[in-house]
Design an enzyme around this catalytic site. Sequence first.
Site, short mmCIF file in Angstrom:
data_model
loop_
_atom_site.label_atom_id
_atom_site.label_comp_id
_atom_site.label_asym_id
_atom_site.label_seq_id
_atom_site.Cartn_x
_atom_site.Cartn_y
_atom_site.Cartn_z
N LYS A 88 0.74 -1.23 0.02
CA LYS A 88 0.03 0.03 0.04
C LYS A 88 0.70 1.40 0.12
O LYS A 88 1.69 1.06 0.76
CB LYS A 88 -0.77 -0.23 1.32
CG LYS A 88 -1.77 1.11 1.45
CD LYS A 88 -2.78 0.97 2.36
CE LYS A 88 -3.94 2.22 2.47
NZ LYS A 88 -4.72 1.89 3.75
N SER A 96 -9.91 2.06 2.65
CA SER A 96 -8.73 2.92 1.88
C SER A 96 -7.91 1.99 1.32
O SER A 96 -7.15 2.29 0.26
CB SER A 96 -8.05 3.99 2.84
OG SER A 96 -7.19 3.13 3.75
N SER A 132 -10.13 -0.46 7.03
CA SER A 132 -9.36 -0.28 5.59
C SER A 132 -8.76 -1.51 5.29
O SER A 132 -8.27 -1.35 4.07
CB SER A 132 -8.19 0.86 5.63
OG SER A 132 -9.30 2.05 5.38
N1 GLN Z 1 -13.23 4.37 6.20
C1 GLN Z 1 -12.46 4.82 7.33
C2 GLN Z 1 -12.25 6.48 7.34
O1 GLN Z 1 -12.26 6.81 6.27
C3 GLN Z 1 -11.39 4.12 7.81
C4 GLN Z 1 -10.33 4.29 7.19
C5 GLN Z 1 -9.12 3.27 7.28
O2 GLN Z 1 -9.27 2.39 8.14
N2 GLN Z 1 -7.99 3.73 7.09
O3 GLN Z 1 -11.39 6.92 8.32
#
Ligand code: GLN
Length: 486
Positions: A76, A151, A175
């Site tokens: 990532k 994400s 995410s």
């Molecule tokens: N969707 C959540 C956010 O927007 C979690 C994102 C994540 O786990 N990095 O914060």
Amino acid sequence: MINSSLKELGAALAEKRISSVELATLLIERIEALNPTLNAFITVDREKTLAMARDADRRLGAGLAGPLTGIPLAHKDIFCSEGWLTTCGSKMLANFASPYDAHVVQLMKAAGLVTLGKTNMDEFAMGSSNETSFYGPVKNPWDNTRVPGGSSGGSAAAVAARLTPAATGTDTGGSIRQPAALCGLTGVKPTYGVVSRYGMIAFASSLDQGGPMAKSAEDCALLLSAMSGFDPRDSTSLDRPAEDYRRDLEKPLAGLKIGLPREFFAAGMAADVREAVDEALAEYRRQGAVTVEVSLPSSGLSVPAYYVIAPAEASSNLSRFDGVRYGYRAPEYTDLADMYCKTRAQGFGAEVKRRILIGTYVLSHGYYDAYYLQAQKIRRLIANDFVQAFRHCDIIMGPTTPSTAFALGAKSDDPVEMYLSDIYTIAVNLAGLPGMSIPCGFGGEGGKLPVGLQLIGNYFDEARMLGVAHRYQLATDWHKRMPEEA
Ligand code: GLN
């Protein structure tokens, strides 16, 4: 070859049925063919990858190989990787070539894994659909009109389309698990502190945790064993002996107590998700597990508490992007203050700015007690709920997401709707527990979209959680299915 497990790839490499260079070349060619559509990778660098593969082949030839030596892996783009661009999905870091490796990257290199490239992601990991990336949205390989989740959507799409056998991800509120669910993969968020955050660009430091995304629990167990471990450079890294997370893979399920949180099975879950989850639970009962109802009474407050705590931490973490130290700087400005303003106005996208504003607000003198302190109290209540629940069960199960993959654009204008994508995953981060998602069937129109089953373990119970997932995968083949175009 592209649908092989890591164990099979390891054996093929060890027996010289394929070389690491051949394997990497095959995947780079797949990336070149499919990435223009999927947009799963931000950076690929054939020369760098092949140099690592040649090195792995030398180790294999010299008999110095471990179980992962020579296997390609995508990172990532939140993990600093020496010599590679590390953009975090943002214009702010579009020109940032990291001078050092994240601990995770360092460990994966030491294990002999070959970096295949850097995957697309929501900007600074803020999002659930990969649509906030400066590099454009990622498409779900199961249906190109739908999101892969976020994400870690680039990592998920890359593994689902078999562009890489595995990838790293990070999970602050879901995410790893949510994109794994929407793309039909296995993804693990470890107990907070098990994987070092050093070199993993910070979003919300008390919640962020790196973890593996792959086809199966067995693959994830192998990867997690390589990527975890104490690191003095992360003050929240836990000093515990190294673990082999494969140790419980063969453990039978008889007598296992599975807790089903009443709140997760109430309204909110789509019918197709419900059906697949129920069927998975039936399989667990067939294998001798018993299910008991448990309750997480405060879990309904997890999304609101998270959207105070995570932005608060983000507003502080992202203050370092000021145009001075690294990253983007506005080309024209009048003085220092103007340079800061223009740099941040131009370098960050809308969702990141929204979080910085919210975070700054909830931490401000007048509102700290009303929002931030309250949210911290709720966080404790949520963690206590899990402590209570684990008195009655060994593992908790439920859906990973309320629905299958939604259409690109469907939620991008409604932040709250988007935030609710993580309704079943966020409590796990707030509590610091390990959680994972495994594919458990298909839903959506024509039954073509993957559904994820979420497993939540007690603190440091990753090995058992992975074992419980593996037993299910021995009896089912959802994790082996791949999208048609791939
Ligand atoms: N969707 C959540 C956010 O927007 C979690 C994102 C994540 O786990 N990095 O914060």
